[in-house]
Enzyme design. Structure first.
Site, PDB file in Angstrom:
ATOM      1  CB  SER A   1     -15.713 -19.900  34.960  1.00 13.19           C
ATOM      2  OG  SER A   1     -16.947 -20.250  35.558  1.00 13.19           O
ATOM      3  CE1 TYR A   2     -13.389 -27.984  32.652  1.00 11.35           C
ATOM      4  CE2 TYR A   2     -14.456 -28.361  34.760  1.00 11.35           C
ATOM      5  CZ  TYR A   2     -13.881 -28.856  33.601  1.00 11.35           C
ATOM      6  OH  TYR A   2     -13.821 -30.214  33.394  1.00 11.35           O
TER       7      TYR A   2
END
Length: 725
Positions: free
Chosen positions: A319-320
């Site tokens: 994820s980010y």
């Protein structure tokens, strides 16, 4: 038709991947589909395509570094296109101005910096069309499609653009003015070097210099400990002397006397304490925690970890990356069973899955909506990686993140701790400590490195009972010495920056700085450490951070009470910026305060200069090592006559070129490094005299190494390889 502007080329490719598209120069043309009924254009920036103008671009009189021109405060901040990125900017500008483009989708990273990058490009383009915001935390196909189905109104993220813009302009004001100010003042005092000052980098440097002084001023004191071996009917117990919770004595004579007193005496087990402790699985990673862990585990610098993580993010595997949260929303928690099921298909995780706990949906330690701001914790995605296609470094970082997610679904680790108190001759107290693992729990997933602590070594103890009697078989004296505090590693420097509020005396400011992430942000801390290295303020040796003479002199010049070295200014600053991002404070009012602060810092510096008394040897050393001084004073060597115009061929450091390149437009040029091989002046002299160099060994192309001569081609006016037969 809509246009999506991503932050980077590889990010744009991921946004286009779920759809049918054609690749064009500088963009992807997406065919009509249910998400884009009229088709779409997906283009990209290359990071910051635009940058704030330099002082001389506002006013030519600001070019020279002089005290009389300070403070430098533009009436209005303006951006320009970076020269090296003008081609891509032109592509974006032409695309967004097309008449068939009716809506612009901001597709930069979902954060302040991504917002600033894309909106600044549009501002410089002079385009004002309807906009939406793509806000996603991973680049998997499902996440991309879901993001395009749920675009945000651009007004919802406009405040974080104002926050990022205010931070950028304010940092420019403080940096430009104070860097020039202290460089000129220090030059007046004999220090010939350029000094860079920044709102975050300088208090970070101050922390490192403070630690350097702690180490330098530390006075090591000797101490002695008494260790004994007791025998209890065939059972052996090791123990250490204690008195009033102290295990050390400051005089050797006293230690020897205690040891001699105890030897061969009777010993009795006075008390046995048993305690069971449970350890919860670790929290999920945010960027700082992951950078600290990777540095401790693999000696990766924070910047290296961020770079690797960014690659994994672009590949859709995590994820980010620039998240400051260690929590998930319930929506993200719903994806974890699928993620774990996919991880179970990878050999190295098969024996760990399925986990004891099927879901952590109701576990507030991991799932807490209130503690997720822009982004949730860093987790692996539901995309199954092909580990064989990952680099070794990528696999290591992916493994850290995957194991942290798996461990969250495991039980607590449980240990039993035993402390045995023994009395020798009913007078001298000794203590033995040991531990036993009752339940492995999450430690099956994550292997913790043994902590280097001052605690007693804990080992397996024999089975003994209170009041049991034995004898002292050995009593020895062990000498030690107190140790200075450890230098920071890059990993724990990241942690210190994040928790810098703990260094403040003001409880209110400490609370503010703790809330607003400390010094810097998750996205910028690694870059700040890199800047300190580049500016020659710190050195990294064997993963330890050392302050250089230049760094220490700057902090001395600024003084202990300077706003520039204290986290307090950053605390107030970050508080106001956070309020701007939330829409509760005015960017204009904030900038007015920064302008006033700029005037104050200039006044403070002139007062501070009056008390400067630098070590002259250090001043001379810094001036002698000044790279700017060397750059401009270095005499250029003439290596021969030009083949084309009979001018002089000069060694310019990175290439050999003709002295007549301006007056006669002579094009003679030979790079000093060709395919990883430095071309010596001797070989260039031979090339000029005969048209051919000696055999040069060690050219590298890819994985291949070869030997060749360099020859001058008179038709093409450049060098070629001549290979041995």
């Amino acid at each position: 038709m809509k246009i999506v502007i991503a932050e980077k080329p590889d990010q744009a490719a991921k946004l286009a991947a779920p759809f049918s598209f054609t690749k064009k120069t500088g963009y992807f043309e997406v065919k009509a589909n249910s998400y884009f009924p009229n088709g779409a254009i997906i283009t990209w920036a290359i990071g910051h395509l635009c940058e704030l103008k330099t002082p001389e671009e506002y006013d030519p009189t600001w070019k020279k570094w002089k005290l009389e021109t300070l403070p430098i405060i533009p009436d209005r901040f303006e951006y320009k296109v970076s020269k090296s990125k003008y081609k891509q900017f032109t592509i974006i500008k032409n695309l967004v101005k097309r008449q068939d483009i009716q809506e612009i989708i901001i597709g930069g990273d979902a954060g302040r910096e991504g917002e600033l990058i894309i909106r600044t490009i549009l501002r410089v383009c002079g385009v004002n069309k309807p906009m939406k915001r793509l806000w996603i935390s991973s680049l998997t196909e499902n996440s991309v499609k879901n993001g395009f189905s749920n675009l945000l109104p651009e007004a919802k993220t406009k405040d974080i653009y104002y926050e990022a813009l205010s931070r950028s302009c304010a940092d420019w004001l403080i940096g430009m003015n104070t860097s020039r100010l202290y460089t000129v003042l220090l030059k007046k005092n004999g220090v010939k070097d350029v000094f860079s000052i920044g709102r975050v980098q300088t208090p970070t440097l101050a922390l490192i210099v403070h630690r350097e002084h702690e180490i330098a001023n530390f006075k090591s004191e000797p101490f002695w400990e008494i260790e004994a071996v007791f025998h209890f009917a065939g059972k052996v117990l090791k123990a250490k002397w204690h008195k009033n919770n102290m295990s050390r004595v400051s005089e050797e004579k006293q230690a020897i006397a205690i040891a001699n007193f105890c030897l061969y005496k009777n010993v009795e087990i006075a008390k046995i304490n048993k305690e069971t402790k449970e350890y919860a699985p670790p929290l999920l990673f945010n960027l700082s925690a992951l950078q600290a862990t990777a540095n401790k585990s693999f000696k990766f610098s924070p910047q290296k970890t961020l770079d690797i993580l960014q690659k994994l993010y672009v590949k859709g595997l995590v994820s980010y990356p620039r998240s400051d949260s260690q929590f998930l929303t319930s929506e993200e928690a719903k994806t974890l069973p699928t993620i774990l099921n996919n991880l179970s298909k990878i050999d190295k995780y098969k024996n760990l899955l399925p986990p004891p706990t099927n879901s952590i949906m109701n576990n507030k330690r991991y799932v807490n909506e209130k503690k997720v701001t822009d982004h949730h914790a860093i987790i692996v995605t539901d995309q199954i990686p092909n580990l064989a296609k990952l680099s070794m470094e990528e696999e290591k970082i992916y493994d850290l993140v995957a194991r942290q997610v798996i461990a969250a679904h495991y039980n607590h680790a449980i240990f039993a701790y035993t402390t045995i108190h023994s009395l020798v001759d009913k007078r001298a107290e000794f203590i033995s400590k040991g531990k036993e693992q009752i339940e492995e729990g999450w430690r099956k997933v994550i292997y913790l490195a043994k902590e280097n602590s001052s605690q007693e070594e804990e080992e397996m103890l024999p089975l003994l009972h209170e009041n049991e009697l034995g004898t002292v078989a050995q009593a020895t004296v062990k000498k030690g010495a107190t140790q200075p505090p450890n230098r920071y590693t890059e990993g724990n420097l990241i942690t210190v920056m994040k928790t810098a509020g703990k260094h403040l005396d003001d409880a209110e400011l400490e609370k503010v700085l703790s809330k607003t992430e400390g010094l810097g942000t998750e996205a910028t801390r690694a870059g700040i450490i890199g800047t300190l290295k580049d500016r020659n303020y710190i050195e990294i040796k064997k993963n330890q951070v050392f302050a250089t003479s230049k760094g220490m002199l700057l902090i001395e010049a600024l003084g202990e009470n300077s706003l520039l070295t204290s986290p307090s200014m950053t605390a107030k600053w970050e508080q106001r910026l956070s309020e701007i991002g939330e829409g509760h404070a005015s960017p204009q009012a904030f900038m007015e305060q920064v302008k006033k602060l700029t005037y104050k810092l200039i006044t403070d510096a002139h007062e501070r200069e009056k008390v400067w008394t630098f070590d002259q040897k250090e001043v001379e050393k810094i001036s002698a090592n000044n790279p700017y001084q060397k750059k401009y004073k270095k005499e250029k060597t003439v290596v021969g006559k030009c083949i084309l115009c009979n001018g002089s061929i000069i060694d310019h450091g990175t290439f050999y070129g003709c002295s007549n390149y301006k007056t006669a437009n002579c094009k003679f040029s030979v790079s000093k490094k060709i395919l990883s091989k430095t071309i010596s002046q001797t070989n260039v002299k031979k090339l000029l005299a005969t048209g051919e160099t000696d055999m040069i060994k060690g050219f590298k192309k890819g994985q291949k190494t070869f030997n060749a001569h360099l020859i001058w081609d008179e038709k093409e006016h450049k060098v070629h390889f001549k290979f041995p037969q």
